[in-house]
Enzyme design. Sequence first.
Site, mmCIF file in Angstrom:
data_model
loop_
_atom_site.group_PDB
_atom_site.id
_atom_site.type_symbol
_atom_site.label_atom_id
_atom_site.label_comp_id
_atom_site.label_asym_id
_atom_site.label_seq_id
_atom_site.Cartn_x
_atom_site.Cartn_y
_atom_site.Cartn_z
ATOM 1 N N GLY A 35 0.811 -1.171 0.114
ATOM 2 C CA GLY A 35 -0.145 0.182 -0.036
ATOM 3 C C GLY A 35 0.735 1.564 0.043
ATOM 4 O O GLY A 35 0.561 2.272 0.729
ATOM 5 N N GLN A 39 -2.632 6.531 1.860
ATOM 6 C CA GLN A 39 -2.309 7.580 2.975
ATOM 7 C C GLN A 39 -1.265 7.292 3.777
ATOM 8 O O GLN A 39 -0.544 8.459 4.064
ATOM 9 C CB GLN A 39 -3.795 8.098 3.343
ATOM 10 C CG GLN A 39 -3.498 9.184 4.183
ATOM 11 C CD GLN A 39 -4.910 9.491 5.198
ATOM 12 O OE1 GLN A 39 -5.286 8.436 5.541
ATOM 13 N NE2 GLN A 39 -5.216 10.726 5.307
ATOM 14 N N ARG A 63 -2.093 -1.117 -8.413
ATOM 15 C CA ARG A 63 -2.684 -0.128 -9.292
ATOM 16 C C ARG A 63 -2.350 1.160 -9.217
ATOM 17 O O ARG A 63 -1.849 1.853 -10.241
ATOM 18 C CB ARG A 63 -4.102 -0.284 -9.002
ATOM 19 C CG ARG A 63 -4.990 -1.564 -9.467
ATOM 20 C CD ARG A 63 -5.694 -1.035 -10.576
ATOM 21 N NE ARG A 63 -6.344 -2.450 -11.032
ATOM 22 C CZ ARG A 63 -7.599 -3.007 -10.352
ATOM 23 N NH1 ARG A 63 -8.273 -2.062 -9.370
ATOM 24 N NH2 ARG A 63 -8.310 -3.995 -10.736
ATOM 25 N N ASP A 80 0.225 -7.762 -6.895
ATOM 26 C CA ASP A 80 -1.274 -7.568 -5.843
ATOM 27 C C ASP A 80 -1.233 -8.559 -4.873
ATOM 28 O O ASP A 80 -0.602 -9.511 -4.907
ATOM 29 C CB ASP A 80 -2.232 -8.181 -7.210
ATOM 30 C CG ASP A 80 -3.771 -8.504 -6.701
ATOM 31 O OD1 ASP A 80 -3.896 -8.033 -5.389
ATOM 32 O OD2 ASP A 80 -4.396 -8.402 -7.386
ATOM 33 N N TYR A 169 -16.174 -3.129 5.594
ATOM 34 C CA TYR A 169 -14.634 -2.735 6.042
ATOM 35 C C TYR A 169 -14.335 -3.040 7.384
ATOM 36 O O TYR A 169 -13.353 -3.856 7.668
ATOM 37 C CB TYR A 169 -14.482 -1.328 5.725
ATOM 38 C CG TYR A 169 -13.121 -0.550 6.501
ATOM 39 C CD1 TYR A 169 -11.977 -0.987 5.635
ATOM 40 C CD2 TYR A 169 -13.136 0.210 7.490
ATOM 41 C CE1 TYR A 169 -10.673 -0.241 6.069
ATOM 42 C CE2 TYR A 169 -12.001 0.772 7.619
ATOM 43 C CZ TYR A 169 -10.918 0.748 7.103
ATOM 44 O OH TYR A 169 -9.900 1.179 7.642
ATOM 45 N N LYS A 173 -11.760 -5.859 9.303
ATOM 46 C CA LYS A 173 -10.824 -5.326 10.253
ATOM 47 C C LYS A 173 -10.788 -6.483 11.726
ATOM 48 O O LYS A 173 -10.016 -6.635 12.158
ATOM 49 C CB LYS A 173 -11.126 -3.914 10.651
ATOM 50 C CG LYS A 173 -10.736 -2.788 9.400
ATOM 51 C CD LYS A 173 -9.183 -3.021 9.318
ATOM 52 C CE LYS A 173 -8.640 -1.942 8.239
ATOM 53 N NZ LYS A 173 -7.381 -2.368 7.989
HETATM 54 N N1 SER Z 1 -10.461 6.394 8.061
HETATM 55 C C1 SER Z 1 -10.999 5.105 7.865
HETATM 56 C C2 SER Z 1 -12.154 5.243 7.016
HETATM 57 O O1 SER Z 1 -12.865 6.352 7.149
HETATM 58 C C3 SER Z 1 -11.385 4.160 9.101
HETATM 59 O O2 SER Z 1 -10.330 3.391 9.548
HETATM 60 O O3 SER Z 1 -12.524 4.312 6.533
#
Ligand code: SER
Length: 344
Positions: A35, A39, A63, A80, A169, A173
Amino acid sequence: MENKEWEPVWRRIAGTIAECLNEGFNHVKRILVTGAAGQIGSELIVALRQRYGSGNVIACGHRTVPNSEILDSGPFESFDVRDSSAVTAVVVQYDVDTIYHLAGILSATGETRPQRAWDININGLCNVLEAARQHGCAVFFPSSIASFGLSTPQDNTPQETIQRPQSIYGITKVAGELLCDYYHHRFGVDSRGLRFPGLISHETPPGGGTTDYAVEIFYAALTEKKYTCFLRKGTRLDMMYMPDAIRAAIAVMEANPGRLSIRNAFNVTAMSFAPEDLCAEIQKSIPDFIMDYKVDPVRQAIADSWPNNMDDSVAREQWGWQPEYDLPSMTRDMLDKLSRKLKA
Ligand code: SER
């Protein structure tokens, strides 16, 4: 010799100097960061290269290609994370001993294609943990406030608590945290992780998260003096400025393993605010900045299921976590750095 031929030599020398200068090193680490263009990755790689030597930090993307600062300052590999043999091949090729696995899909983007989010976030992590098991690597896993859900206590959210997230998501996690725990207890993999809050940075914009408003607002304040927020007034969430996040990610991996009782992920936070608090803080520097609201129901529902503020006392006790930036100091620094960047 051409300048280019000297590059690996210089990298090695820089790595050795970094090793000598930094305290607590047993050996120069060989670190893989997936990654790389993201960010966190784009800033973590710079910090790791300063600390451990440029040639010892291998940036990996797929990508998206990282910026030229990363491409020009050390090794870069494109693969990947869902390709297990590619992950293992890079670990072997560079004799990697530590993997920061940052590649993943964020919360809002995850809701648009849940199966893809599961595929990348879970199969990518499984491949990293397997490579780590086979080749003796430590693994850093970025968990999130998203690992909590509506049934979690929202204030002072404890380290150990109910984790039944609503977003795909968040589900990846929690599953990721459990996998890290499993690989540690079952196979002895040195897995460590952090439950990051929303991360605010002036370098690389976040891609498709629920907390992205807290970055977008700065660009809008400096360019248009007006921002339309996609979260409702009163939506309090944990946040952290990127320099603190980078310090935390390095500190937890350098912590004495004997002091760590948590192998899935530590709660860490630096501040907690709602959109109107951030707006008011920005207005101290830009008095004519205005903000209105147009709520995005998907991101609002996700944000409503996340804590107002986490209890990160376990991280403070076990490896000395301590943030440096609060809301006023983060806001001042963001406005300062971004205004220079935007002018440039
Ligand atoms: N900053 C992330 C999001 O908003 C949270 O882990 O998906």
